[in-house]
Design an enzyme around this catalytic site. Structure first.
Site, PDB file in Angstrom:
ATOM      1  N   MET A  18       0.844  -1.193   0.000  1.00  0.00           N
ATOM      2  CA  MET A  18       0.000   0.000   0.000  1.00  0.00           C
ATOM      3  C   MET A  18       0.878   1.241   0.000  1.00  0.00           C
ATOM      4  O   MET A  18       1.726   1.411   0.882  1.00  0.00           O
ATOM      5  CB  MET A  18      -0.923   0.006   1.224  1.00  0.00           C
ATOM      6  CG  MET A  18      -1.962  -1.114   1.224  1.00  0.00           C
ATOM      7  SD  MET A  18      -2.953  -1.172   2.754  1.00  0.00           S
ATOM      8  CE  MET A  18      -1.765  -1.943   3.882  1.00  0.00           C
ATOM      9  N   CYS A 101      -2.882  -1.669  -9.706  1.00  0.00           N
ATOM     10  CA  CYS A 101      -3.033  -0.263  -9.326  1.00  0.00           C
ATOM     11  C   CYS A 101      -3.768   0.501 -10.428  1.00  0.00           C
ATOM     12  O   CYS A 101      -3.359   0.457 -11.588  1.00  0.00           O
ATOM     13  CB  CYS A 101      -1.670   0.369  -9.066  1.00  0.00           C
ATOM     14  SG  CYS A 101      -1.784   2.102  -8.568  1.00  0.00           S
ATOM     15  N   HIS A 172      -7.100  -9.387  -6.378  1.00  0.00           N
ATOM     16  CA  HIS A 172      -8.028  -8.464  -5.725  1.00  0.00           C
ATOM     17  C   HIS A 172      -9.385  -8.698  -6.363  1.00  0.00           C
ATOM     18  O   HIS A 172      -9.550  -8.509  -7.574  1.00  0.00           O
ATOM     19  CB  HIS A 172      -7.560  -7.025  -5.943  1.00  0.00           C
ATOM     20  CG  HIS A 172      -8.348  -6.016  -5.182  1.00  0.00           C
ATOM     21  ND1 HIS A 172      -7.836  -4.788  -4.812  1.00  0.00           N
ATOM     22  CD2 HIS A 172      -9.614  -6.027  -4.690  1.00  0.00           C
ATOM     23  CE1 HIS A 172      -8.745  -4.102  -4.143  1.00  0.00           C
ATOM     24  NE2 HIS A 172      -9.838  -4.837  -4.068  1.00  0.00           N
ATOM     25  N   ASN A 212      -7.666 -11.152  -2.177  1.00  0.00           N
ATOM     26  CA  ASN A 212      -7.481  -9.854  -1.528  1.00  0.00           C
ATOM     27  C   ASN A 212      -8.735  -9.030  -1.769  1.00  0.00           C
ATOM     28  O   ASN A 212      -9.412  -9.196  -2.773  1.00  0.00           O
ATOM     29  CB  ASN A 212      -6.236  -9.169  -2.118  1.00  0.00           C
ATOM     30  CG  ASN A 212      -6.081  -7.721  -1.710  1.00  0.00           C
ATOM     31  OD1 ASN A 212      -5.960  -6.836  -2.539  1.00  0.00           O
ATOM     32  ND2 ASN A 212      -6.099  -7.464  -0.420  1.00  0.00           N
ATOM     33  N   GLY A 214     -11.344  -6.326   0.903  1.00  0.00           N
ATOM     34  CA  GLY A 214     -12.456  -6.254   1.829  1.00  0.00           C
ATOM     35  C   GLY A 214     -12.441  -7.224   2.986  1.00  0.00           C
ATOM     36  O   GLY A 214     -13.443  -7.352   3.700  1.00  0.00           O
ATOM     37  N   ARG A 235      -6.044  -2.602   4.036  1.00  0.00           N
ATOM     38  CA  ARG A 235      -6.303  -1.469   4.920  1.00  0.00           C
ATOM     39  C   ARG A 235      -6.548  -1.871   6.372  1.00  0.00           C
ATOM     40  O   ARG A 235      -6.125  -1.177   7.290  1.00  0.00           O
ATOM     41  CB  ARG A 235      -7.492  -0.667   4.390  1.00  0.00           C
ATOM     42  CG  ARG A 235      -7.135   0.239   3.228  1.00  0.00           C
ATOM     43  CD  ARG A 235      -8.367   0.808   2.583  1.00  0.00           C
ATOM     44  NE  ARG A 235      -9.114  -0.205   1.848  1.00  0.00           N
ATOM     45  CZ  ARG A 235     -10.333  -0.030   1.367  1.00  0.00           C
ATOM     46  NH1 ARG A 235     -10.962   1.116   1.557  1.00  0.00           N
ATOM     47  NH2 ARG A 235     -10.941  -0.992   0.692  1.00  0.00           N
TER      48      ARG A 235
END
Length: 342
Positions: A18, A101, A172, A212, A214, A235
């Site tokens: 991140m 990204c 993701h 990945n 959530g 996060r």
């Protein structure tokens, strides 16, 4: 050619790369909470490594951070191969290619999620990197971009890149919308599609498929591990770092390094002093700890004290200790007892 890497043994659970968050200071702090987790750097572009100076600024890390993977941003196979070789020489345990990204800046340089539209280019990059290193070369991607078909186009991407030699993909479970959504919106607005990643694993039992997006609790991690090979958390591992304190025990079956948050914070003190001696500013280090005492009596006062004073020129360990003195935590508290349940 690949060999057994510490990254392979740790891959079951990892903290996502991140920007501005998974710095060397955050990663060193994470090691006071978990020894087994695979840690990733922020994305580093090939240009920064090949032309930036000093190289330590982009590649520096502490030995305590192992197992650690370097995430690369780029699309030129030759440059990526050169950077992969540099990463191995620096002692990294894995090289990961960013294919997820969504920011405009990286799109304009053919970096990140836009590469999902060019699987042959990704395959060529993977092949070139694998030819010059013995550590794992892996890919982190999305389930698609823009109007791509989440089934057919993702299947094609994975098959082409896997045929080039990549056998580890972390996916993701959201699309990236390169037009119309900001990078921040791309982390929340596109709906999660966990079943698509589960089906990907079913279709490719020979590949390592990680998921990945959530995921916020270790209970959710365990549920995902019934369908895929590994889980990557982003996060939540940053904003609520105490989550990491339960990883070693709950996912790897080993005791973690810290039984209380205060124990972890105090274990970090020697590192803070070392970085201060090197010229780092206290606020650049302690900003990564602001979420450690989330939900604890005095947690807000801890955050406020550091936020208001850690930027000052004379801020040092004394200020950090003052902030810790504002927090109350039972000595018998365990990661399991404090683990979020929702």
């Amino acid at each position: 050619m690949t060999k057994t890497s510490p990254a392979d043994a740790a891959r079951l659970f990892s903290v996502a790369p991140m920007m501005d968050w998974t710095t060397r200071d955050y990663r060193a702090f994470a090691r006071t909470l978990t020894k087994r987790t695979l840690l990733y750097t922020e994305m580093v572009t090939t240009g920064a490594i090949l032309h930036g100076s000093p190289r330590e600024r982009f590649l520096g890390y502490s030995d305590v951070e192992h197992p650690i993977a370097l995430q690369l941003g780029g699309s030129d196979a030759g440059e990526l191969a050169e950077c992969a070789a540099i990463a191995e020489a620096w002692g990294y345990d894995e090289v990961n290619l960013n294919v997820g990204c969504p920011s405009d800046r990286v799109q304009n340089n053919m970096i990140g999620a836009c590469l999902m539209g060019y699987p042959e280019k990704v395959a060529a990059a993977v092949k070139a990197m694998q030819a010059v290193v013995s550590i794992p070369v892996t890919v982190k991607c999305r389930i698609g971009i823009d109007d791509q078909d989440e089934d057919a186009d993702l299947a094609r991407f994975i098959e082409i890149v896997a045929a080039a030699g990549c056998n580890v993909f972390t996916v993701h479970a959201r699309k990236a919308w390169l037009q119309g959504l900001s990078p921040k919106q791309n982390r929340d607005v596109p709906p999660l599609n966990y079943p698509r990643v589960h089906r990907l694993k079913q279709s490719h039992p020979e590949l390592h498929i990680g998921i990945n997006g959530g995921i916020k609790t270790l209970a959710a991690c365990k549920a995902q591990l019934e369908h895929v090979d590994s889980v990557m958390v982003g996060r939540e591992a940053y904003q609520n770092p105490w989550l990491l304190a339960g990883v070693d025990e709950q996912l790897f079956g080993e005791a973690g390094p810290a039984r209380t948050r205060l124990e972890a914070a105090n274990a970090f003190r020697p590192y803070i002093q070392q970085r201060l001696d090197e010229g780092a500013k206290l606020n650049h280090i302690t900003r990564h700890l602001l979420g450690l005492f989330q939900g604890c009596p005095g947690g807000r006062r801890f955050r406020r004290h550091l936020s208001e004073h850690a930027h000052k020129e004379d801020a040092g360990l004394r200020l950090f200790d003052e902030a810790l003195s504002l927090v109350r935590e039972p000595e018998t508290e365990t990661p399991e007892a404090l683990q979020p349940t929702t």
